[in-house]
Design a protein around this motif. Sequence first.
Motif, short mmCIF file in Angstrom:
data_model
loop_
_atom_site.label_atom_id
_atom_site.label_comp_id
_atom_site.label_asym_id
_atom_site.label_seq_id
_atom_site.Cartn_x
_atom_site.Cartn_y
_atom_site.Cartn_z
N ASP A 1 -6.45 2.04 -1.33
CA ASP A 1 -6.57 1.31 -0.08
C ASP A 1 -7.63 0.22 -0.22
N PHE A 2 -8.77 0.63 -0.77
CA PHE A 2 -9.87 -0.32 -0.95
C PHE A 2 -9.46 -1.46 -1.88
N ILE A 3 -8.87 -1.10 -3.02
CA ILE A 3 -8.51 -2.13 -4.00
C ILE A 3 -7.50 -3.11 -3.43
N ILE A 4 -6.42 -2.57 -2.83
CA ILE A 4 -5.37 -3.46 -2.34
C ILE A 4 -5.88 -4.29 -1.16
N SER A 5 -6.69 -3.69 -0.29
CA SER A 5 -7.24 -4.47 0.82
C SER A 5 -8.11 -5.60 0.31
N ALA A 6 -8.92 -5.30 -0.70
CA ALA A 6 -9.79 -6.33 -1.26
C ALA A 6 -8.98 -7.45 -1.89
N ILE A 7 -7.92 -7.08 -2.63
CA ILE A 7 -7.06 -8.10 -3.22
C ILE A 7 -6.44 -8.97 -2.13
N GLY A 8 -5.99 -8.31 -1.07
CA GLY A 8 -5.39 -9.05 0.06
C GLY A 8 -6.38 -10.03 0.64
N LEU A 9 -7.61 -9.59 0.77
CA LEU A 9 -8.64 -10.45 1.35
C LEU A 9 -8.87 -11.66 0.46
N ILE A 10 -8.88 -11.43 -0.86
CA ILE A 10 -9.11 -12.54 -1.79
C ILE A 10 -7.95 -13.54 -1.69
N PHE A 11 -6.72 -12.98 -1.62
CA PHE A 11 -5.52 -13.83 -1.58
C PHE A 11 -5.43 -14.65 -0.30
N TRP A 12 -5.51 -13.95 0.83
CA TRP A 12 -5.22 -14.62 2.10
C TRP A 12 -6.47 -15.03 2.86
N LYS B 1 0.83 -1.20 0.00
CA LYS B 1 0.00 0.00 0.00
C LYS B 1 0.87 1.25 0.00
N ALA B 2 1.88 1.27 0.87
CA ALA B 2 2.73 2.46 0.97
C ALA B 2 3.37 2.77 -0.38
N VAL B 3 3.87 1.72 -1.07
CA VAL B 3 4.50 1.94 -2.37
C VAL B 3 3.48 2.49 -3.38
#
Lengths: 258, 270, 250
Positions: B255-266, B210-212
């Motif tokens: 933030d929303f996009i990356i969080s959602a991707i993280g949720l799908i992955f993990w 996210k930071a990057v």
Amino acid sequence: MILQRTLTTLGARSMAVARDAGGVFVLLLEVLRSLVPPSMDGRELMRNLYKMGYRSVPIVVLTALFVGALMVVQLAAFVKQFGATALVGWGTGYAVFREVGPILIGLMFSGRVGANNTAELATMTVTDQIDGLQALAIDPIRYLVVPRVLAMIVCLVALTVIGDLVALIGAMAMSQVVLDIHPLTLWYSLVDNLSTADFLHGVYKSMVFGAAIALSSCYFGLTVKGGAVGVGRAVNAAVVGAAVSICFLDFLMTYLTA
Amino acid sequence: MALVPRRSLTSLGARTLDLVDAVTDLVRVAAGTVSGAVFTYWRGTRPKGEIARQMHAIGNRSLLFVMVTLGFVGMVMVYQTCLLTTQVVDGRGQVGAQFARLLVLDVGPSLTAMMLATRVGAGIAAEIGSMKVTEQIDALRMSAVTPVDYLIVPRFFACVLMTVVLSIFGMAASWAAGGLTGYYSFQINPRTFFDLSMVAPAHVVLGMTKAVAYGAAIPIVAGWCGLRARGSSEGVGAATTAAVIGSSFAVIVLDFIISAIGLIFWGAGL
Amino acid sequence: MIALRGLHKAFGGRPVLAGVDLEVSRGEVLFVIGTSGVGKSVTIKHLVGLLRVDAGEIWLDGARIDALPERAYAAIRRRVAMVFQSSTLFDSMTIAENVALPLRKHGRLRMAEALADARRRLVEVGLGEFADRWPAELSDGMRKRAAIARALTLDPEVVLFDEPTTGLDPINARRVDRLIRALADERGVTAIVVSHDLASIFSTADRIAFLYQGGVRMCGTPAEVQASADPVVQQFITGRSSGPMETPGF
């Protein structure tokens, strides 16, 4: 050598911060003094209410939708792990009403309205329009600043209430999609566990944030120096000042009203 | 009567064209920045020491701001969570661990980036916008320098790096301030509070991603707004405003996009 | 009517005015002239309290006004109006609304009445058909005339003009000159005009004060100024680039 230079820089910067904080405070006192006797330019007030409130609705609605959905995404792992579906409405509502709603909408409001206002006042200042107002024996504080402060407080409160509700809609949609929780389940979890006090806690905060954003943006707009470059710098300083004030006042109000 | 719909259609058409034009511009600036960063920047005549200078302007000069604001937010978060957890059962023992997890996973990078969007985004747009209205950008192009390469790419490198660094500093400030609040207001033992057992490598990876992403988005959006400035001081003011709102919004969406991707992955493991 | 005694003003340690003495009598047109940066605008801004003196006295009709608090200046600013170099029309209002603003604020007129009065006043300066335009849509000369109309709304006794003809084409410049002359001749308004436009100085002024190195170098009628033997004054009015005058930066 390095220590000395660091200390010098730190000292100079603290002085600048102290000067600006003092300036904002003096402006607050002047605004309060201008309220007795209460007289206000109705046209300026209406113009600003329209510009600051009505036209900020789209960005606030968009932000709030994403924020509501984001809250659910953050809670999702936790909820799946413990099967705590009954807590989603409660957790989301608590966080959005008390903290996330007022802060994020306040920051967006500062970015859109506060910055815009600083730019407008700064442009008026560098093109001598403030002097022009004074030369017409019209007090810039009473004519320009007071209606803006009032308009920003009213608008931010209204936008925060709208944003809170829209964020709930975002949360409901998201929890239906990723957690398969029915919107009504979320709603009952919220109304059963939260009181009006939680909601009002956020509303009080947005009132104070509105005043802080308004004072910061007017102060930096009216004290600008140096043409187009100065206007950019003033806007920058105003949004930074507003962000610091929001975080600090949030802390203060959480303590005081807890 | 018949004129009204036609006029509103015309204005709708004009606004659509404006929007298309703006989006095309954004894509062009983003593509130019990325390709500049990867290919042309290191080959071209790059301004010497510019990245270091920008790192100083973006990083050092935001450090205090980020640490102060994140510190306050840390205090508030711990305070509110403790209020919430002590209402039902005494869950104070879990507050520290959960706080650390949330800080690393989301609040640290996201809030730091929100702060940088106001401070750095506004700064970049103000600087580039003033250059645009004083025709310095045109002067750059006349001397065969690509404005994106010259102005945005160094800020891009500096901002990506500094957002990561400042996020870490911000998290540290927030964590420490939260711990103090827990200790003084709710008597949570610091040893219980400063507990990293809930922080998994996946959280760190996601948070730093996210930071990057934020660090990349802010200079692109702000530079785009600056390059679109028109007129004089009003133009610079409008560009600066647009940069603040644009980069803040970019942070929230990413933030929303990356969080959602993280949720799908993990999934539940997160 | 107006007297400045020993006016001193410095900006950031750099003295700009170092003892300016000036007297203005009722109904006259006084031109304050001098090179750029000599402190002409600074001098007149003191008269309405936009700048405050470091030392010296300012008298208006036998009352000392240099130490008044900001609020007390409101009364003075209704009697002494100012037209700025950049016109300072408010961008967010039409021309008519600009002129109506002081009427609404001080004349206690309602919006409709104030606007009607504003339109009448705009007709007087030849801008009747532009009343509903925005300031940005007008030329510099039109903006200047609108600003003059706005300054005159409260029927001031004194009007200060800061470089009223700078940046205007000669035709518009002479139109402004005639407007200033007519104010003095027909309404008895006292005018203090900051200028370095030689054509308007000699066609409009009753008296001329020449500012040089922080003080008044000479003060007299146009004829006296033209006949002056002072080499500095001669260099200014003939516009020679070489001479005894020290211009900053060269």
